[in-house]
Design a protein around this motif. Structure first.
Motif, PDB file in Angstrom:
ATOM      1  N   GLN A   1       1.091  -1.047  -0.057  1.00  0.00           N
ATOM      2  CA  GLN A   1      -0.269  -0.123  -0.289  1.00  0.00           C
ATOM      3  C   GLN A   1       0.668   0.948  -0.141  1.00  0.00           C
ATOM      4  O   GLN A   1       1.448   1.245   1.363  1.00  0.00           O
ATOM      5  N   LEU A   2       1.000   1.748  -0.992  1.00  0.00           N
ATOM      6  CA  LEU A   2       2.081   3.121  -1.408  1.00  0.00           C
ATOM      7  C   LEU A   2       1.399   4.150  -0.117  1.00  0.00           C
ATOM      8  O   LEU A   2      -0.388   4.559  -0.768  1.00  0.00           O
ATOM      9  N   GLU A   3       1.915   5.129   0.261  1.00  0.00           N
ATOM     10  CA  GLU A   3       1.388   6.304   0.927  1.00  0.00           C
ATOM     11  C   GLU A   3       2.224   7.440   0.166  1.00  0.00           C
ATOM     12  O   GLU A   3       2.776   7.449  -0.222  1.00  0.00           O
ATOM     13  N   PRO A   4       0.977   8.872   0.797  1.00  0.00           N
ATOM     14  CA  PRO A   4       2.185  10.191  -0.275  1.00  0.00           C
ATOM     15  C   PRO A   4       3.507   9.944   0.747  1.00  0.00           C
ATOM     16  O   PRO A   4       4.926   9.702   1.147  1.00  0.00           O
ATOM     17  N   GLY A   5       4.581   9.858  -0.577  1.00  0.00           N
ATOM     18  CA  GLY A   5       6.136  10.620  -0.695  1.00  0.00           C
ATOM     19  C   GLY A   5       6.754   8.704  -1.245  1.00  0.00           C
ATOM     20  O   GLY A   5       7.721   8.975  -1.403  1.00  0.00           O
ATOM     21  N   MET A   6       5.688   8.182  -1.157  1.00  0.00           N
ATOM     22  CA  MET A   6       6.636   6.507  -1.218  1.00  0.00           C
ATOM     23  C   MET A   6       6.662   5.983  -2.635  1.00  0.00           C
ATOM     24  O   MET A   6       5.354   6.626  -3.820  1.00  0.00           O
ATOM     25  N   GLY A   7       7.494   5.132  -2.942  1.00  0.00           N
ATOM     26  CA  GLY A   7       7.051   4.734  -4.820  1.00  0.00           C
ATOM     27  C   GLY A   7       7.889   3.203  -4.865  1.00  0.00           C
ATOM     28  O   GLY A   7       8.144   2.412  -3.524  1.00  0.00           O
ATOM     29  N   ILE A   8       7.304   2.432  -6.018  1.00  0.00           N
ATOM     30  CA  ILE A   8       7.930   1.576  -5.990  1.00  0.00           C
ATOM     31  C   ILE A   8       9.112   1.740  -7.902  1.00  0.00           C
ATOM     32  O   ILE A   8       8.784   2.921  -8.688  1.00  0.00           O
ATOM     33  N   VAL A   9      10.347   1.675  -7.229  1.00  0.00           N
ATOM     34  CA  VAL A   9      10.399   0.771  -8.724  1.00  0.00           C
ATOM     35  C   VAL A   9      11.316  -0.337  -8.567  1.00  0.00           C
ATOM     36  O   VAL A   9      12.386  -1.197  -8.507  1.00  0.00           O
ATOM     37  N   CYS A  10      10.959  -0.501 -10.404  1.00  0.00           N
ATOM     38  CA  CYS A  10      11.365  -1.986 -10.578  1.00  0.00           C
ATOM     39  C   CYS A  10      11.641  -1.851 -11.952  1.00  0.00           C
ATOM     40  O   CYS A  10      11.620  -1.202 -12.499  1.00  0.00           O
ATOM     41  N   ASN A  11      11.743  -3.352 -12.388  1.00  0.00           N
ATOM     42  CA  ASN A  11      12.334  -3.796 -13.802  1.00  0.00           C
ATOM     43  C   ASN A  11      11.201  -4.428 -14.147  1.00  0.00           C
ATOM     44  O   ASN A  11      11.390  -5.206 -14.291  1.00  0.00           O
ATOM     45  N   ASN A  12      10.420  -3.798 -14.482  1.00  0.00           N
ATOM     46  CA  ASN A  12       8.614  -4.124 -14.809  1.00  0.00           C
ATOM     47  C   ASN A  12       7.733  -5.497 -14.581  1.00  0.00           C
ATOM     48  O   ASN A  12       7.848  -6.149 -15.035  1.00  0.00           O
ATOM     49  N   VAL A  13       7.861  -5.914 -12.766  1.00  0.00           N
ATOM     50  CA  VAL A  13       7.756  -6.763 -11.847  1.00  0.00           C
ATOM     51  C   VAL A  13       5.879  -6.624 -12.897  1.00  0.00           C
ATOM     52  O   VAL A  13       5.329  -6.216 -12.868  1.00  0.00           O
ATOM     53  N   LEU A  14       5.149  -8.133 -12.436  1.00  0.00           N
ATOM     54  CA  LEU A  14       3.851  -8.205 -12.456  1.00  0.00           C
ATOM     55  C   LEU A  14       3.481  -7.222 -11.283  1.00  0.00           C
ATOM     56  O   LEU A  14       4.113  -7.637  -9.809  1.00  0.00           O
ATOM     57  N   HIS A  15       2.155  -6.955 -11.151  1.00  0.00           N
ATOM     58  CA  HIS A  15       1.627  -6.068 -10.547  1.00  0.00           C
ATOM     59  C   HIS A  15       0.282  -5.975 -10.832  1.00  0.00           C
ATOM     60  O   HIS A  15      -0.253  -6.270 -11.972  1.00  0.00           O
ATOM     61  N   ASP A  16      -0.407  -5.978  -9.868  1.00  0.00           N
ATOM     62  CA  ASP A  16      -2.142  -6.076 -10.196  1.00  0.00           C
ATOM     63  C   ASP A  16      -2.144  -4.264  -9.036  1.00  0.00           C
ATOM     64  O   ASP A  16      -1.955  -4.061  -8.885  1.00  0.00           O
ATOM     65  N   ARG A  17      -3.967  -3.865  -9.355  1.00  0.00           N
ATOM     66  CA  ARG A  17      -4.125  -3.322  -8.519  1.00  0.00           C
ATOM     67  C   ARG A  17      -5.923  -3.440  -8.206  1.00  0.00           C
ATOM     68  O   ARG A  17      -6.668  -3.245  -8.397  1.00  0.00           O
ATOM     69  N   SER A  18      -5.900  -2.804  -6.609  1.00  0.00           N
ATOM     70  CA  SER A  18      -7.298  -3.338  -5.971  1.00  0.00           C
ATOM     71  C   SER A  18      -8.588  -2.605  -6.863  1.00  0.00           C
ATOM     72  O   SER A  18      -7.546  -1.234  -6.858  1.00  0.00           O
ATOM     73  N   ALA A  19      -9.311  -2.380  -6.022  1.00  0.00           N
ATOM     74  CA  ALA A  19     -10.420  -1.493  -6.620  1.00  0.00           C
ATOM     75  C   ALA A  19     -10.250   0.031  -5.329  1.00  0.00           C
ATOM     76  O   ALA A  19      -9.454  -0.822  -4.471  1.00  0.00           O
ATOM     77  N   PHE A  20     -10.204   0.963  -5.189  1.00  0.00           N
ATOM     78  CA  PHE A  20     -10.658   2.303  -4.443  1.00  0.00           C
ATOM     79  C   PHE A  20     -11.651   3.093  -4.916  1.00  0.00           C
ATOM     80  O   PHE A  20     -12.304   3.382  -5.165  1.00  0.00           O
ATOM     81  N   THR A  21     -11.798   3.720  -3.935  1.00  0.00           N
ATOM     82  CA  THR A  21     -13.189   4.309  -3.211  1.00  0.00           C
ATOM     83  C   THR A  21     -11.663   5.886  -2.358  1.00  0.00           C
ATOM     84  O   THR A  21     -11.205   5.928  -2.135  1.00  0.00           O
ATOM     85  N   ASP A  22     -12.804   7.292  -3.441  1.00  0.00           N
ATOM     86  CA  ASP A  22     -11.527   8.865  -2.958  1.00  0.00           C
ATOM     87  C   ASP A  22     -12.573   9.099  -2.422  1.00  0.00           C
ATOM     88  O   ASP A  22     -14.017   9.055  -2.024  1.00  0.00           O
ATOM     89  N   SER A  23     -12.033   9.460  -1.379  1.00  0.00           N
ATOM     90  CA  SER A  23     -13.071  11.138  -0.914  1.00  0.00           C
ATOM     91  C   SER A  23     -12.522  12.610  -1.299  1.00  0.00           C
ATOM     92  O   SER A  23     -11.561  12.796  -2.021  1.00  0.00           O
ATOM     93  N   ALA A  24     -13.171  13.091  -0.316  1.00  0.00           N
ATOM     94  CA  ALA A  24     -12.592  15.002  -0.702  1.00  0.00           C
ATOM     95  C   ALA A  24     -11.304  15.155  -0.221  1.00  0.00           C
ATOM     96  O   ALA A  24     -10.210  15.847  -1.068  1.00  0.00           O
ATOM     97  N   ALA A  25     -10.423  14.347   1.006  1.00  0.00           N
ATOM     98  CA  ALA A  25      -9.602  14.900   1.653  1.00  0.00           C
ATOM     99  C   ALA A  25      -8.347  13.101   0.990  1.00  0.00           C
ATOM    100  O   ALA A  25      -7.400  13.687   0.816  1.00  0.00           O
ATOM    101  N   ARG A  26      -8.990  12.295  -0.301  1.00  0.00           N
ATOM    102  CA  ARG A  26      -7.771  11.992  -0.183  1.00  0.00           C
ATOM    103  C   ARG A  26      -8.572  11.322  -1.887  1.00  0.00           C
ATOM    104  O   ARG A  26      -8.934  10.090  -1.598  1.00  0.00           O
ATOM    105  N   ARG A  27      -7.866  11.596  -2.909  1.00  0.00           N
ATOM    106  CA  ARG A  27      -8.107  11.414  -4.278  1.00  0.00           C
ATOM    107  C   ARG A  27      -6.668  10.665  -4.454  1.00  0.00           C
ATOM    108  O   ARG A  27      -5.648  11.382  -4.481  1.00  0.00           O
ATOM    109  N   ARG A  28      -6.714   9.595  -4.984  1.00  0.00           N
ATOM    110  CA  ARG A  28      -6.070   9.138  -5.414  1.00  0.00           C
ATOM    111  C   ARG A  28      -4.866   9.613  -6.395  1.00  0.00           C
ATOM    112  O   ARG A  28      -5.709   9.405  -7.413  1.00  0.00           O
ATOM    113  N   LEU A  29      -3.536   9.275  -6.364  1.00  0.00           N
ATOM    114  CA  LEU A  29      -2.716  10.231  -7.602  1.00  0.00           C
ATOM    115  C   LEU A  29      -1.567   9.296  -7.169  1.00  0.00           C
ATOM    116  O   LEU A  29      -0.620   9.452  -6.225  1.00  0.00           O
ATOM    117  N   ILE A  30      -0.957   8.637  -8.437  1.00  0.00           N
ATOM    118  CA  ILE A  30       0.265   7.675  -9.086  1.00  0.00           C
ATOM    119  C   ILE A  30       0.800   8.401  -9.736  1.00  0.00           C
ATOM    120  O   ILE A  30      -0.032   8.473 -10.862  1.00  0.00           O
TER     121      ILE A  30
END
Length: 306
Positions: free
Chosen positions: A251-280
């Motif tokens: 679970q990436l938090e603000p300021g975190m990130g992943i650097v990779c050699n294009n590994v396999l990955h997925d993403r779960s569904a999410f819900t935004d709010s007025a205070a937290r709108r997901r931006l990657i």
């Protein structure tokens, strides 16, 4: 292919030696990949060494830096340049600087594509629809803001996927190395072909001897070779992705990130709010992350502390 390559199906000795080393050092939790970073724009020698070492070992590293209030749009490029990632894949949905902001939107050209929704995304590697001369070898995802709920990633080293399939049946790997194993049908826009059919292997070996993987678990806009071994191999791969103990949750938090050699990955569904709108922020690169030794070139002694 190098005659002593672990990815040569005819060289079981080289494979076994590499396999044993790989499994012995494979992380079992995302926390084992974490590197605290003070300033992504100026990594210390120790920070850079730690990120490169994790990518050497697991094809990915996770960094945690202080959140920034300015949007941090330059972070993927800055970190990438310090790890040998210099050539961005400027796809047509990226911003002018080559970095793509991933956020849910219901308007504009991005709205028709699943990365720009809040829906779950199935297992894939990035750029699986690109031609060989635009092969995505590395990727950086930087979190500016997380969603209110959801938006978790699962990540899996593609070399471990290779091991699981080769151990199960080497013919699975051979089938997925065929040049026509997976075809992405042409994409049209306004009645014109924007991208032609893109056929290619799932597993391939690059000129520098590294394993590359192009894959998607989606069932639409993809055509697998009509061959019993290819079908068996893809079914086995899906099973591996759901059961292998080396699949990591992140679970990436603000300021975190992943650097990779294009590994396999997925993403779960999410819900935004007025205070937290997901931006990657996503940067895709044509180079792989430099190994530990070469990543240190030119770093002065003054940068030796974390």
């Amino acid at each position: 292919m190098d005659p002593s390559s672990p990815f040569d199906l005819a060289d079981d000795s080289a494979y076994r030696a590499w396999r044993d080393r790989k499994l012995a050092s494979a992380p079992t939790a995302a926390e084992q990949l974490l590197v605290e970073v003070a300033d992504p724009g100026r990594l210390s020698r120790a920070e850079r060494d730690a990120l490169a070492e994790r990518c050497d070992r697991a094809n990915m590293a996770v960094y945690a830096a202080p959140p920034r209030s300015d949007g941090a749009s330059d972070v993927p490029r800055q970190i990438g340049a310090q790890l040998g990632l210099r050539t961005l894949d400027v796809n047509y949905l990226a911003d002018d600087d080559g970095i793509t902001p991933l956020a849910a939107t219901d308007s504009g050209p991005r709205s028709g594509y699943i990365p720009y929704t809040n829906r779950a995304i199935r297992w894939h590697t990035d750029g699986y629809y690109n031609p060989p001369d635009r092969r995505i070898r590395a990727m950086i995802l930087h979190c500016v803001q997380r969603a209110e709920t959801g938006g978790e990633n699962r990540v899996f080293d593609h070399e471990l996927a290779y091991i699981a399939l080769r151990d199960a049946d080497p013919r699975f790997v051979a089938a997925l190395m065929r040049e026509d194993a997976m075809t992405i049908p042409a994409r049209s826009e306004e009645g014109e072909v924007a991208r032609g059919d893109q056929a290619g292997p799932v597993f391939s070996v690059t000129a520098d001897g590294r394993l590359h993987m192009r894959y998607t678990a989606r069932t639409r806009s993809i055509a697998w070779k009509d061959d019993p071994l290819v079908h068996a191999a893809t079914a086995a791969l899906l099973q591996v992705l759901e059961t292998d103990p080396h699949v990591l949750r992140l679970q990436l938090e603000p300021g975190m990130g992943i650097v990779c050699n294009n590994v396999l990955h997925d993403r779960s569904a999410f819900t935004d709010s007025a205070a937290r709108r997901r931006l990657i922020l996503r940067g895709r690169f044509y180079e792989a992350v430099e190994s530990t030794g070469s990543a240190m070139a030119g770093v002065g002694a003054a940068d030796a502390s974390v």
